[in-house]
Write a protein that holds these residues in place. Structure first.
Motif, PDB file in Angstrom:
ATOM      1  N   SER A  74      -6.737  -5.343  -5.980  1.00  0.00           N
ATOM      2  CA  SER A  74      -7.667  -6.197  -5.247  1.00  0.00           C
ATOM      3  C   SER A  74      -6.938  -7.377  -4.605  1.00  0.00           C
ATOM      4  O   SER A  74      -5.784  -7.650  -4.905  1.00  0.00           O
ATOM      5  CB  SER A  74      -8.774  -6.704  -6.171  1.00  0.00           C
ATOM      6  N   SER A 103      -3.453  -4.333   3.398  1.00  0.00           N
ATOM      7  CA  SER A 103      -4.490  -4.639   2.410  1.00  0.00           C
ATOM      8  C   SER A 103      -4.131  -4.020   1.057  1.00  0.00           C
ATOM      9  O   SER A 103      -3.386  -3.037   0.993  1.00  0.00           O
ATOM     10  CB  SER A 103      -5.830  -4.067   2.866  1.00  0.00           C
ATOM     11  N   LEU A 105      -5.121  -1.917  -2.518  1.00  0.00           N
ATOM     12  CA  LEU A 105      -5.686  -0.574  -2.672  1.00  0.00           C
ATOM     13  C   LEU A 105      -7.209  -0.532  -2.616  1.00  0.00           C
ATOM     14  O   LEU A 105      -7.791   0.429  -2.121  1.00  0.00           O
ATOM     15  CB  LEU A 105      -5.207   0.044  -3.986  1.00  0.00           C
ATOM     16  N   GLY A 106      -7.849  -1.519  -3.163  1.00  0.00           N
ATOM     17  CA  GLY A 106      -9.314  -1.466  -3.222  1.00  0.00           C
ATOM     18  C   GLY A 106      -9.921  -2.681  -2.581  1.00  0.00           C
ATOM     19  O   GLY A 106      -9.219  -3.626  -2.235  1.00  0.00           O
ATOM     20  N   PRO A 107     -11.219  -2.667  -2.390  1.00  0.00           N
ATOM     21  CA  PRO A 107     -12.107  -1.527  -2.655  1.00  0.00           C
ATOM     22  C   PRO A 107     -11.949  -0.460  -1.564  1.00  0.00           C
ATOM     23  O   PRO A 107     -11.797  -0.783  -0.389  1.00  0.00           O
ATOM     24  CB  PRO A 107     -13.505  -2.143  -2.595  1.00  0.00           C
ATOM     25  N   HIS A 108     -11.961   0.789  -1.986  1.00  0.00           N
ATOM     26  CA  HIS A 108     -11.832   1.903  -1.055  1.00  0.00           C
ATOM     27  C   HIS A 108     -12.487   3.136  -1.695  1.00  0.00           C
ATOM     28  O   HIS A 108     -12.304   3.355  -2.894  1.00  0.00           O
ATOM     29  CB  HIS A 108     -10.358   2.173  -0.755  1.00  0.00           C
ATOM     30  N   PRO A 109     -13.208   3.934  -0.922  1.00  0.00           N
ATOM     31  CA  PRO A 109     -13.864   5.117  -1.499  1.00  0.00           C
ATOM     32  C   PRO A 109     -12.907   6.071  -2.205  1.00  0.00           C
ATOM     33  O   PRO A 109     -13.283   6.694  -3.200  1.00  0.00           O
ATOM     34  CB  PRO A 109     -14.518   5.790  -0.281  1.00  0.00           C
ATOM     35  N   GLU A 112     -12.498   4.866  -5.655  1.00  0.00           N
ATOM     36  CA  GLU A 112     -13.701   5.173  -6.438  1.00  0.00           C
ATOM     37  C   GLU A 112     -13.700   6.631  -6.885  1.00  0.00           C
ATOM     38  O   GLU A 112     -14.044   6.937  -8.024  1.00  0.00           O
ATOM     39  CB  GLU A 112     -14.953   4.867  -5.620  1.00  0.00           C
TER      40      GLU A 112
END
Length: 144
Positions: A74, A103, A105-109, A112
């Motif tokens: 994050s 950016s 790693l997350g947030p990213h689908p 998830e």
């Protein structure tokens, strides 16, 4: 106009445990095999090389664009403040090179989906196959 020579600088937090740091170096090797021959790994703290050293290694190999690629989940203090400051330091030291900060790693689908896979792997290790299949079905229904 000069040709663009792109380098990837993978940046992890760093650990006192060398095995944890070796994960990053394995990732570096895989990036090189994916067509990014100038790929280096470095650490924000607790391990070497540090970010400034990693940037120097990229420049010495002829990069005129270096993408700082955080291996962080994050956009916390390390990404927002520390890595931006280090990017600025590198830009000052190598004014003819462009340093880009990607950016985290997350947030990213995709992340998830990976967490969903890890959840099901853990459940399969702890519950009967019937319960694990039931959990997968319920999860699929919720995401539909």
């Amino acid at each position: 106009m000069n040709a663009k020579t792109i380098a990837v600088l993978l940046i992890a937090h760093g650990s006192r445990n060398p095995r944890a740091n070796n994960d990053l170096f394995s990732l570096v090797a895989r990036f090189r095999m994916r067509g990014f021959p100038i790929t280096e790994g470095c650490f924000l703290e607790l391990a070497k090389p540090d970010v400034l050293e990693g940037g120097r290694l990229c420049v010495e190999q002829g990069a005129n664009i270096v993408v700082l690629l955080p291996y962080f989940l994050s956009a916390g203090v390390h990404v927002v403040d520390d890595l931006k400051g280090l990017r600025n330091d590198l830009s000052s030291s190598y004014s003819s090179v462009q340093f880009l900060l990607a950016s985290p790693l997350g947030p990213h689908p995709i992340l998830e989906n990976l967490l969903d896979i890890r959840l099901h792997e853990a459940l399969e290790d702890q519950v009967s196959p019937i319960e694990a299949d039931k959990s997968k079905i319920e999860s699929s229904l919720r995401s539909s």
